[in-house]
Design a protein around this motif. Structure first.
Motif, PDB file in Angstrom:
ATOM      1  N   GLN A  14      -2.219  31.754  20.632  1.00 22.47           N
ATOM      2  CA  GLN A  14      -2.015  30.609  21.519  1.00 22.47           C
ATOM      3  C   GLN A  14      -1.256  31.127  22.689  1.00 22.47           C
ATOM      4  OE1 GLN A  14      -3.339  27.661  20.221  1.00 22.47           O
ATOM      5  NE2 GLN A  14      -3.079  26.790  22.278  1.00 22.47           N
ATOM      6  N   ALA A  15      -1.708  30.626  23.769  1.00 16.75           N
ATOM      7  CA  ALA A  15      -0.783  31.056  25.014  1.00 16.75           C
ATOM      8  C   ALA A  15       0.620  30.773  24.923  1.00 16.75           C
ATOM      9  CB  ALA A  15      -1.445  30.334  26.362  1.00 16.75           C
ATOM     10  N   PRO A  16       1.526  31.572  25.108  1.00 13.84           N
ATOM     11  CA  PRO A  16       2.903  31.214  25.248  1.00 13.84           C
ATOM     12  C   PRO A  16       3.166  30.690  26.463  1.00 13.84           C
ATOM     13  CG  PRO A  16       2.724  33.569  24.775  1.00 13.84           C
ATOM     14  CD  PRO A  16       1.288  33.126  25.383  1.00 13.84           C
ATOM     15  N   ASP A  17       4.066  29.604  26.347  1.00 18.65           N
ATOM     16  CA  ASP A  17       4.449  28.682  27.464  1.00 18.65           C
ATOM     17  C   ASP A  17       5.365  29.478  28.418  1.00 18.65           C
ATOM     18  OD1 ASP A  17       4.669  26.807  29.392  1.00 18.65           O
ATOM     19  OD2 ASP A  17       5.909  25.382  28.031  1.00 18.65           O
ATOM     20  N   PHE A  18       5.775  29.134  29.723  1.00 20.52           N
ATOM     21  CA  PHE A  18       6.605  29.870  30.306  1.00 20.52           C
ATOM     22  C   PHE A  18       7.110  28.743  31.533  1.00 20.52           C
ATOM     23  CE2 PHE A  18       2.229  30.658  31.822  1.00 20.52           C
ATOM     24  CZ  PHE A  18       2.222  30.241  33.151  1.00 20.52           C
ATOM     25  N   HIS A  19       8.164  29.145  32.318  1.00 22.85           N
ATOM     26  CA  HIS A  19       8.672  28.430  33.412  1.00 22.85           C
ATOM     27  C   HIS A  19       9.025  29.482  34.398  1.00 22.85           C
ATOM     28  CE1 HIS A  19       9.065  25.596  30.069  1.00 22.85           C
ATOM     29  NE2 HIS A  19       9.133  24.750  30.995  1.00 22.85           N
ATOM     30  N   LEU A  20       8.307  29.677  35.630  1.00 22.54           N
ATOM     31  CA  LEU A  20       8.404  30.646  36.383  1.00 22.54           C
ATOM     32  C   LEU A  20       8.138  30.303  37.870  1.00 22.54           C
ATOM     33  CD1 LEU A  20       6.299  33.562  34.595  1.00 22.54           C
ATOM     34  CD2 LEU A  20       8.934  33.489  34.560  1.00 22.54           C
ATOM     35  N   PRO A  21       8.999  30.607  38.689  1.00 21.41           N
ATOM     36  CA  PRO A  21       8.906  30.337  40.178  1.00 21.41           C
ATOM     37  C   PRO A  21       7.777  31.013  40.775  1.00 21.41           C
ATOM     38  CG  PRO A  21      10.548  32.078  39.976  1.00 21.41           C
ATOM     39  CD  PRO A  21      10.141  31.661  38.548  1.00 21.41           C
ATOM     40  N   LYS A  27       7.686  26.284  43.672  1.00 20.41           N
ATOM     41  CA  LYS A  27       7.630  25.270  42.458  1.00 20.41           C
ATOM     42  C   LYS A  27       7.793  26.226  41.209  1.00 20.41           C
ATOM     43  CE  LYS A  27       4.694  22.227  44.968  1.00 20.41           C
ATOM     44  NZ  LYS A  27       3.087  21.611  45.006  1.00 20.41           N
ATOM     45  N   THR A  28       8.011  25.573  40.122  1.00 19.41           N
ATOM     46  CA  THR A  28       8.088  26.181  38.928  1.00 19.41           C
ATOM     47  C   THR A  28       6.821  25.745  38.268  1.00 19.41           C
ATOM     48  OG1 THR A  28      10.589  25.727  38.594  1.00 19.41           O
ATOM     49  CG2 THR A  28       9.257  25.871  36.389  1.00 19.41           C
ATOM     50  N   THR A  30       4.531  26.181  34.889  1.00 18.63           N
ATOM     51  CA  THR A  30       4.420  26.428  33.353  1.00 18.63           C
ATOM     52  C   THR A  30       2.850  26.077  32.967  1.00 18.63           C
ATOM     53  OG1 THR A  30       4.616  23.760  32.916  1.00 18.63           O
ATOM     54  CG2 THR A  30       6.758  24.907  33.409  1.00 18.63           C
ATOM     55  N   LEU A  31       2.759  26.257  31.468  1.00 14.89           N
ATOM     56  CA  LEU A  31       1.169  26.047  31.196  1.00 14.89           C
ATOM     57  C   LEU A  31       0.821  24.639  31.395  1.00 14.89           C
ATOM     58  CD1 LEU A  31       1.231  27.456  27.674  1.00 14.89           C
ATOM     59  CD2 LEU A  31       0.057  28.363  29.529  1.00 14.89           C
ATOM     60  N   THR A  32       1.695  23.782  31.298  1.00 17.98           N
ATOM     61  CA  THR A  32       1.227  22.333  31.602  1.00 17.98           C
ATOM     62  C   THR A  32       0.892  22.051  33.146  1.00 17.98           C
ATOM     63  OG1 THR A  32       3.308  21.447  31.935  1.00 17.98           O
ATOM     64  CG2 THR A  32       2.470  21.331  29.881  1.00 17.98           C
ATOM     65  N   SER A  33       1.151  23.197  34.109  1.00 20.61           N
ATOM     66  CA  SER A  33       0.753  23.137  35.309  1.00 20.61           C
ATOM     67  C   SER A  33      -0.657  23.068  35.629  1.00 20.61           C
ATOM     68  CB  SER A  33       1.297  23.975  36.008  1.00 20.61           C
ATOM     69  OG  SER A  33       2.898  24.007  36.082  1.00 20.61           O
ATOM     70  N   PHE A  34      -1.457  23.460  34.643  1.00 20.27           N
ATOM     71  CA  PHE A  34      -2.864  23.770  34.881  1.00 20.27           C
ATOM     72  C   PHE A  34      -3.707  22.688  33.790  1.00 20.27           C
ATOM     73  CE2 PHE A  34      -0.381  27.892  35.038  1.00 20.27           C
ATOM     74  CZ  PHE A  34      -0.863  28.253  36.243  1.00 20.27           C
ATOM     75  N   LEU A 104       1.640  33.138  42.243  1.00 14.78           N
ATOM     76  CA  LEU A 104       1.842  34.276  41.996  1.00 14.78           C
ATOM     77  C   LEU A 104       3.115  34.313  41.558  1.00 14.78           C
ATOM     78  CD1 LEU A 104       2.023  37.348  41.753  1.00 14.78           C
ATOM     79  CD2 LEU A 104       1.969  37.547  44.284  1.00 14.78           C
ATOM     80  N   CYS A 105       3.558  34.066  40.337  1.00 20.53           N
ATOM     81  CA  CYS A 105       5.318  34.040  39.850  1.00 20.53           C
ATOM     82  C   CYS A 105       5.794  35.213  39.471  1.00 20.53           C
ATOM     83  CB  CYS A 105       4.946  33.167  38.500  1.00 20.53           C
ATOM     84  SG  CYS A 105       4.042  31.635  38.757  1.00 20.53           S
ATOM     85  N   TYR A 106       7.140  35.055  39.723  1.00 19.19           N
ATOM     86  CA  TYR A 106       7.812  36.289  39.338  1.00 19.19           C
ATOM     87  C   TYR A 106       8.703  35.980  38.282  1.00 19.19           C
ATOM     88  CZ  TYR A 106      11.537  39.933  39.798  1.00 19.19           C
ATOM     89  OH  TYR A 106      12.406  41.053  39.552  1.00 19.19           O
ATOM     90  N   ASP A 107       8.881  36.907  37.067  1.00 21.51           N
ATOM     91  CA  ASP A 107       9.266  36.935  35.594  1.00 21.51           C
ATOM     92  C   ASP A 107      10.696  37.795  35.886  1.00 21.51           C
ATOM     93  OD1 ASP A 107       9.799  36.705  33.189  1.00 21.51           O
ATOM     94  OD2 ASP A 107       8.198  38.017  32.520  1.00 21.51           O
ATOM     95  N   GLU A 108      11.493  37.232  36.428  1.00 19.50           N
ATOM     96  CA  GLU A 108      12.763  37.936  36.581  1.00 19.50           C
ATOM     97  C   GLU A 108      13.368  38.643  35.384  1.00 19.50           C
ATOM     98  OE1 GLU A 108      16.942  38.000  38.944  1.00 19.50           O
ATOM     99  OE2 GLU A 108      15.783  36.065  38.844  1.00 19.50           O
ATOM    100  N   THR A 109      13.458  37.794  34.211  1.00 17.60           N
ATOM    101  CA  THR A 109      14.046  37.921  32.896  1.00 17.60           C
ATOM    102  C   THR A 109      13.070  38.824  32.000  1.00 17.60           C
ATOM    103  OG1 THR A 109      12.874  35.988  31.629  1.00 17.60           O
ATOM    104  CG2 THR A 109      15.290  35.650  32.765  1.00 17.60           C
ATOM    105  N   GLN A 110      11.653  38.984  32.535  1.00 14.02           N
ATOM    106  CA  GLN A 110      10.743  39.704  31.826  1.00 14.02           C
ATOM    107  C   GLN A 110      10.313  39.173  30.492  1.00 14.02           C
ATOM    108  OE1 GLN A 110      12.229  43.786  32.134  1.00 14.02           O
ATOM    109  NE2 GLN A 110      10.975  44.279  34.073  1.00 14.02           N
ATOM    110  N   GLU A 111      10.856  38.000  30.175  1.00 18.09           N
ATOM    111  CA  GLU A 111      10.578  37.325  28.994  1.00 18.09           C
ATOM    112  C   GLU A 111       9.128  36.978  28.622  1.00 18.09           C
ATOM    113  OE1 GLU A 111      12.419  37.160  26.073  1.00 18.09           O
ATOM    114  OE2 GLU A 111      13.872  38.552  27.450  1.00 18.09           O
ATOM    115  N   THR A 112       8.705  36.145  29.744  1.00 15.34           N
ATOM    116  CA  THR A 112       7.217  35.996  29.843  1.00 15.34           C
ATOM    117  C   THR A 112       6.139  37.024  29.564  1.00 15.34           C
ATOM    118  OG1 THR A 112       7.492  34.014  31.463  1.00 15.34           O
ATOM    119  CG2 THR A 112       5.372  34.733  31.100  1.00 15.34           C
ATOM    120  N   ALA A 113       6.640  38.170  30.202  1.00 16.16           N
ATOM    121  CA  ALA A 113       5.780  39.659  29.965  1.00 16.16           C
ATOM    122  C   ALA A 113       5.653  39.870  28.553  1.00 16.16           C
ATOM    123  CB  ALA A 113       6.140  40.575  30.946  1.00 16.16           C
ATOM    124  N   LYS A 114       6.926  39.807  27.842  1.00 13.86           N
ATOM    125  CA  LYS A 114       7.231  40.106  26.258  1.00 13.86           C
ATOM    126  C   LYS A 114       6.378  39.096  25.561  1.00 13.86           C
ATOM    127  CE  LYS A 114      11.822  42.290  26.791  1.00 13.86           C
ATOM    128  NZ  LYS A 114      13.313  42.238  26.126  1.00 13.86           N
TER     129      LYS A 114
END
Length: 192
Positions: A14-21, A27-28, A30-34, A104-114
């Motif tokens: 399943q696609a992991p959710d994320f909250h990225l700028p 704008k933030t 997330t998966l629900t943005s799509f 084009l989002c920036y994952d500063e914490t790198q948690e989404t990439a993980k």
């Protein structure tokens, strides 16, 4: 330049959710943005990587060709302190220069990439309308200096059946590129 391959996350995940700028709109995202009725392509990219530079026009073309049929988001997770070309302002300029029609989002914490087990740039993850992983791997066989044209053939061959509500068939080859530039001490356990 060390080459890194995709982790090849198991299909069906399943696609992991994320909250990225989004570096362009602010704008933030997330998966629900799509839109749920459309498949979703998640691309891990950056600005400085020669592998991404090699295919960046094709990435923009994907946004053009699949506009209104496929949801697309690009994410950069590189350590911007040590790789300033991958900082949000530089990424925003890249999106403008290439005419990206997707966030084009920036994952500063790198948690989404993980969460996606992203390993390299570029790295591609295609999800169906149920947000189950149906393709992960390369854009095509082209690499900087191998002389093969950038066509997006492998990824496009996966997108076509998904848009038709069918299964993706055939071999899925890992993407190859530069490793994600992890912050010191933040390297994930799956990464070499």
């Amino acid at each position: 330049m060390a080459l890194t391959a995709s982790t090849m996350l198991p299909l069906g995940n399943q696609a992991p959710d994320f909250h990225l700028p989004d570096v362009v709109s602010g704008k933030t995202i997330t998966l629900t943005s799509f839109a749920k009725e459309k498949p979703l392509l998640v691309m891990f990219i950056c600005r400085h990587c020669p592998f991404v530079k090699h295919v960046q026009k094709e990435l923009a073309q994907l946004g053009e060709d699949y506009f209104n049929r496929l949801e697309i988001v690009a994410i950069s997770a590189n350590d911007a302190k040590n790789y300033p070309d991958d900082a949000p302002d530089s990424l925003k300029a890249m999106a403008g220069e290439l005419g990206f029609k997707f966030p084009l989002c920036y994952d500063e914490t790198q948690e989404t990439a993980k969460a996606y087990t992203a390993a390299c740039t570029p790295d591609f993850f295609l999800f169906d309308t149920e947000r189950k992983l149906v393709y992960r791997g390369q854009l095509d066989d082209s690499r900087p200096s191998n002389g093969k044209p950038v066509t997006g053939e492998d990824l496009r061959a996966a997108i076509a059946p998904v848009l038709a509500g069918k299964s993706v068939e055939g071999e899925q080859k890992p993407s190859i590129g530069c490793n994600i530039k992890w912050k010191s001490g933040n390297e994930p356990s799956y990464f070499g």
